[in-house]
Design an enzyme around this catalytic site. Structure first.
Site, PDB file in Angstrom:
ATOM      1  N   HIS A  36       0.819  -1.216   0.000  1.00 45.56           N
ATOM      2  CA  HIS A  36       0.000   0.000   0.000  1.00 45.56           C
ATOM      3  C   HIS A  36       0.853   1.265   0.000  1.00 45.56           C
ATOM      4  O   HIS A  36       0.365   2.340   0.350  1.00 45.56           O
ATOM      5  CB  HIS A  36      -0.924   0.008   1.221  1.00 45.56           C
ATOM      6  CG  HIS A  36      -1.741  -1.226   1.374  1.00 45.56           C
ATOM      7  ND1 HIS A  36      -2.646  -1.633   0.416  1.00 45.56           N
ATOM      8  CD2 HIS A  36      -1.780  -2.171   2.351  1.00 45.56           C
ATOM      9  CE1 HIS A  36      -3.220  -2.762   0.811  1.00 45.56           C
ATOM     10  NE2 HIS A  36      -2.702  -3.117   1.975  1.00 45.56           N
ATOM     11  N   HIS A  69      -7.229  -4.638  -0.838  1.00 46.77           N
ATOM     12  CA  HIS A  69      -6.564  -5.900  -1.162  1.00 46.77           C
ATOM     13  C   HIS A  69      -7.312  -6.625  -2.269  1.00 46.77           C
ATOM     14  O   HIS A  69      -7.146  -7.821  -2.459  1.00 46.77           O
ATOM     15  CB  HIS A  69      -6.508  -6.807   0.066  1.00 46.77           C
ATOM     16  CG  HIS A  69      -6.011  -6.127   1.287  1.00 46.77           C
ATOM     17  ND1 HIS A  69      -6.845  -5.516   2.183  1.00 46.77           N
ATOM     18  CD2 HIS A  69      -4.752  -5.918   1.735  1.00 46.77           C
ATOM     19  CE1 HIS A  69      -6.119  -4.977   3.153  1.00 46.77           C
ATOM     20  NE2 HIS A  69      -4.858  -5.204   2.896  1.00 46.77           N
TER      21      HIS A  69
END
Lengths: 335, 335
Positions: free
Chosen positions: A59, A221
């Site tokens: 991320h 995700h």
């Protein structure tokens, strides 16, 4: 799968090594494969509340990119899309402790919540006060693949920025935790995916989207969102994200907000600004004033194409804390 | 083609509109479809040399993202991957002129060079002194699809940063142009593509790469590079880029350099740091010291996955100018 990597098992370790070397003026890496974390180059500040966050890698710049003055004291990178274990979280907490306690900022994923809780208990046993704030800004779905309740997504960067400024000005442990909680309570997000991303050790895309399909409400995700629809215009997509965000937030005419348009990693900047343009007009139509803006890749999902929109209701204190100087690899202004 | 756009003909206009709104504290857009340019919110500074750059859109944050204190005074976005015409360049030049003349920073593409030349002649007729510097840092190929000679690529951001600092400290027209030229002369770049990108109005990828193929020496518009090879490790790819860069630069042991690892737009940050890690080790093996580093998306090719490496030989003056404060949407430090 084509990626600029060497070994699927070494992606996080080698990336963190490069990151720490590139930003050696701001951060250091523990370099310990058993307890990998990133902390401020200058170490903990005596008397200042420490701020620690972390979670699965992939991320970036979240979380390591937000270590530095005015933001995090330490960040714990787990394996790709995988929660870090309690050991490195404990090590990071100890490194961040300047004697005034440590706030854990935790995205709401079951693994993260459990492992940060365990680390907090271990830290308390070593006489470090820990307060935890769980971020759950994603309005897309209730419960998800890795989450009970709502997911923590792009708004996390705003919690880290604003709580970091509160810690830097000398707020005590409960006050820093309270401002972090207040940011979370006044903020909602939702995202869209145009393409999937590929976790290196998985070797194939985490889900399939047809060439003319997009997923509204995607998780960071690649967890399922609200619906798959035919690809449509940026303006329509922006409205599909913004409507539930604003309804859930209860944003009323006359209110002032911060508007974050976050890229998922593989989206051209030009497209993020087209989304921003529509979001601004949409908010103006509702009488909501955008007082601060942030546009770019802050909480990504590897090379996923897509974006998310976060709206944070501002008051004068939150605005002042947001504006305060920040010097990190991923966010920098005012100093 | 899935993109966050509304109309392929409105991508640049709507993107610039959103960009200017998001960064209204720093920049303004002319808003004129016949002469679209971005300039500093505060207007030209009397007595300061103005800096103008521009080129085809699709490389954001280059160039509009680098308008602001310590960098550009104005930027001219052409259509996607298409040179701007002389009219907007002239308008931007006039807006950037504070009476001390204007430096044009031009990437070496035939259309850009011709159109900036024409605009410079028109500006001279209006009594604005213009000096031009052509950036051609790409060592990959001699002559290319849109270029006679070498192409201008990621190093352009360094020319703009350093020349911008020289202008800000009060250097005169010839001195600012000379320092820009010195940066170009001491800098080399080369890139790699893992995937192609799709120009919105073309609707299909600008070239084809097999699932196991990468292109070494790619241009920022997807122009052919040196060779297509089987996908290999990040370390090997880094060496394939760095060897010709350092040989052409003639970098010797004991020298100090700036190392820029630039993302092409669709590359996860984690991968850029893996490339950076290897480049740092490679340079250390040659006895070359990395004195400054920059890692991120600065000169992109829409959503292309890939990266480029730029090495700039530093001396004390260039280092000082690089370190000087900069306040732009795309690059910000020290103020």
């Amino acid at each position: 799968m084509k990626k600029l990597i060497n070994d699927v098992h070494e992606v996080v370790a080698q990336s963190v090594e490069g990151f720490a070397a590139a930003h050696a003026d701001l951060v250091i890496s523990s370099g310990d494969p058993e307890a990998l974390f990133i902390s401020r180059a200058g170490g903990a500040s005596a008397g200042k509340v420490g701020l620690v966050s972390g979670g699965g890698s992939g991320h970036e710049p979240l979380h390591g990119g937000f270590v530095g003055r005015g933001m995090l004291d330490a960040a714990v990178p787990g394996a790709m899309f995988t929660s870090p274990t309690p050991d490195p979280i404990l090590a990071a907490t100890k490194a961040a402790d300047g004697g005034a306690g440590v706030v854990h900022i935790v995205k709401n994923y079951t693994g993260d919540v459990l492992n940060f809780e365990t680390a907090a208990e271990l830290a308390q046993m070593e006489d470090i006060d820990v307060a935890s704030v769980v971020v759950d800004d994603d309005v897309a779905v209730q419960d998800s693949l890795y989450t009970a309740g709502r997911r923590g997504v792009a708004g996390t960067v705003l919690v880290e920025k604003i709580a970091g400024a509160a810690a830097e000005r000398g707020d005590d442990l409960q006050s820093v935790a309270a401002v972090a909680q207040r940011v979370n309570d006044n903020m909602r997000s939702m995202g869209v995916a145009l393409t999937a991303c590929t976790v290196p050790h998985a070797g194939q895309p985490s889900f399939d989207l047809a060439p003319d399909e997009i997923e509204i409400g995607i998780g960071i995700h690649g967890e399922p969102g609200r619906e798959r629809i035919k690809a449509t215009s940026a303006d329509e997509i922006t409205d599909l994200l913004l409507n539930p965000v604003l309804e859930d937030l209860g944003a009323a005419s006359g209110e002032q907000v911060l508007l974050l348009v976050n890229g998922m990693g593989g989206t051209p900047a030009s497209e993020l600004y087209i989304v921003y343009r529509r979001a601004l007009a949409h908010l103006a139509d509702r009488g909501v004033q955008v007082r601060r803006s942030l546009v770019g890749n802050y909480v990504t999902s590897l090379e996923m194409q897509g974006a998310s929109i976060t709206v944070l209701r501002l008051d004068d204190e939150l605005t002042q804390l947001y504006d305060a100087p920040v010097v990190t690899p991923g966010l920098r202004w005012g100093a």
